[in-house]
Structure formats: structure tokens, C-alpha cells
Enzyme design. Sequence first.
Site, PDB file in Angstrom:
ATOM      1  N   SER A  21      42.954  37.645  47.071  1.00  0.00           N
ATOM      2  CA  SER A  21      41.886  37.048  46.272  1.00  0.00           C
ATOM      3  C   SER A  21      41.099  36.042  47.086  1.00  0.00           C
ATOM      4  O   SER A  21      41.642  35.388  47.991  1.00  0.00           O
ATOM      5  CB  SER A  21      42.490  36.345  45.052  1.00  0.00           C
ATOM      6  OG  SER A  21      41.544  35.509  44.418  1.00  0.00           O
ATOM      7  N   TYR A  42      47.865  30.635  40.955  1.00  0.00           N
ATOM      8  CA  TYR A  42      47.396  32.004  41.191  1.00  0.00           C
ATOM      9  C   TYR A  42      47.061  32.200  42.672  1.00  0.00           C
ATOM     10  O   TYR A  42      47.503  33.172  43.305  1.00  0.00           O
ATOM     11  CB  TYR A  42      46.172  32.294  40.331  1.00  0.00           C
ATOM     12  CG  TYR A  42      45.490  33.605  40.656  1.00  0.00           C
ATOM     13  CD1 TYR A  42      46.106  34.812  40.374  1.00  0.00           C
ATOM     14  CD2 TYR A  42      44.234  33.634  41.251  1.00  0.00           C
ATOM     15  CE1 TYR A  42      45.491  36.028  40.677  1.00  0.00           C
ATOM     16  CE2 TYR A  42      43.608  34.836  41.557  1.00  0.00           C
ATOM     17  CZ  TYR A  42      44.242  36.022  41.264  1.00  0.00           C
ATOM     18  OH  TYR A  42      43.624  37.223  41.576  1.00  0.00           O
TER      19      TYR A  42
END
Length: 347
Positions: free
Chosen positions: A136, A161
Site C-alpha cells: 500500500s 494498517y
Amino acid sequence: MSYNQLDTNKTYLITGAAGFIGYFLSKKLLEQGCTVVGIDNINDYYDVNLKHTRLEQLEPYEKFTFLKVDISDKEALTNVFKEYAPNVVVNLAAQAGVRYSIENPDVYMQSNVIGFYNILEACRHYPVDHLIYASSSSVYGANKKVPFEETDFVDHPVSLYASTKKSNELMAHTYSHLYKIPATGLRFFTVYGPMGRPDMAYFGFTDKYFNDEAIKIFNNGDFDNDLYRDFTYIDDIVVGIERLISHPHEEGSVPHRVYNIGNNNPEKLMTFITTLEKCLSTALGKEVEFKKDFEPIKLGDVPATYASTDRLQKAVGFKPETSIEEGLQQFANWYVSYYKLIEANKL
């Protein structure tokens, strides 16, 4: 082998096949005659009806097999590798969402860390030609240098995350080093499009418009110093993955490489919003204007986030081609059709 020519004799395992990117990638491979095994746990992080709709569109393909499996279930995952012997694995199964990781950290550790470890173990014991996995853009944390490059320092993630995604890159590197697993990590930059994730801003803005609610814009209403973001259309993302599938990294002692996959053409947040209004206006046949609440820039937000895609372009000739006008129009048309809004407006 050309960039777009995939080996149809191979079996492709796609985790998160009911997800946004997983669905579109599965569909693209199936259209080319590939054998695709899709797995997903169909969790309820967002509307499961959308996930079932995606799967329903994949079911007619003869070479598609769907299995409801959670990658954090090591035994179930191992059995998939045993039975189907995939040649290529694309791991897109993950718990997504930066803010949700503050509310529910357990699921991130379970899916993104333990689940990915199980994927790596399965690839170790049932060797594959190539493992591609989702990282990501959030790994860049509060980096201020733009565009973000793969060689940038990324040891200061600002969300759990992001930490799990950075961990994935480290774990993949280790397994590539120890067991020579050809692995490629992809740092995605704000993927959008039809059938996308309802938790993403553009989807949420549209929901709020039809619920007659104001959207929150975190830029202080300062259009001159607006936030810039990299928005990447789903079809471009799929092309990038498709080209990488048959090009595992083989240089050097560790067959592991990380790529940014983004648009490399940042847009002002307000430009994105006004374009979405125009596209919804076209789809509905009437003028659309969002109610807007302008709020202070959130702590930790950086003025601009966008990807350098030079490394990916050099490797596989990847260059995004979809403008936000074209991409958002596709989304708006789908949204109005999927939720049957034109018929509803006529009642």
C-alpha cells in the site's frame, strides 16, 4: 512473451477474489482463457451484497472456481494449494482501511500478518512461479518528498494498517531470500472505479449526496493550497498486475521487488470532487452539487501523495491511461444503474 500474453496452461490463485481489485483481475484473466481459483472469506467490512454481485459475474466462466476460505486459516489455505497446485498466486486478501485499523486492530493482525504468513508458507511448501501481493502507498507514512519512490525510507508508518503492509514487504523479502520464491509487492495508490469499495471517499461522497447529507472535506476550504492525491483507475491497475504476472524479478540474489502502482498524475482534491459532481450530473441527467462541510486538515495528512511509476514503467511498460473524467464517469454510470436511481427519481 508480450506484456499481455499470459500462459493459459497455468492456474492462477487470486485471494480476495470477491474484492474490488480481485474481481476485476479475475475477470480479465478469465476473459483470456486462464484457469482462476478465487478465494475470499466474504467478511462484512462493507456491504456483502456488492461482493456477491461481483462473484455472480464471475460464476458463468467455466474456468473459474470459487472457494470460501479465510487466508488466516492455515489448514484450509494449505488444502487449496494441495488440491489446485497454483502456478501464480496474487494475494489481494487483506483487511483494508486506515481508520478502521484504530477501531479493530485484531482483524488486521489476523488477516494481514498471519494470513500473509500462511500464504508465504504455502508458497514455500508448494512452490509457485510467482507470488504477487498487495502492499500500500500508506507505507510511506508522513513522507513529505514527492513523488514517492520505492527507494524512499519507509520505517515510520503512521497507522497499524500501514505497519502490516510494511511487514508484508519484509516477510516476502525474507521468504524470497531463504526459499527463492519470486515475489512482487505492489504499493497501490487510491484505486477507484465502478463496483469499488464503499468505504472509499468518492463512493462515500456519492452515498451522502443521495442521502441528502453534506460531505466533509479536510482542506480548510483553502483551494489554493489544496491536498493533491494520486487516483488510479481500476482498469489501469489490472493492466499493471497482468503485465507483472509473467515477469517475476530475477536479478540479484533475492527474487523480490516492490513497485508503486499509481497514476503519477496527482489531482487536487477539489478538482476530483467537482469532476465527480459533473459525472453524476451526466449520469442522472440533472445538475448535481454536493453539500460541503470544510474542516481543518487532519493531523498527519500530507499536502501531496503520489507515486513515481518509473520503476514499473521500465520493468513492464506500465503507464496509466485513464483520466479522472473518464474513470469517474464510468463509476457514476455504474452507481446510478446498480442502485436503480434513475427509476427511483421518476417515482
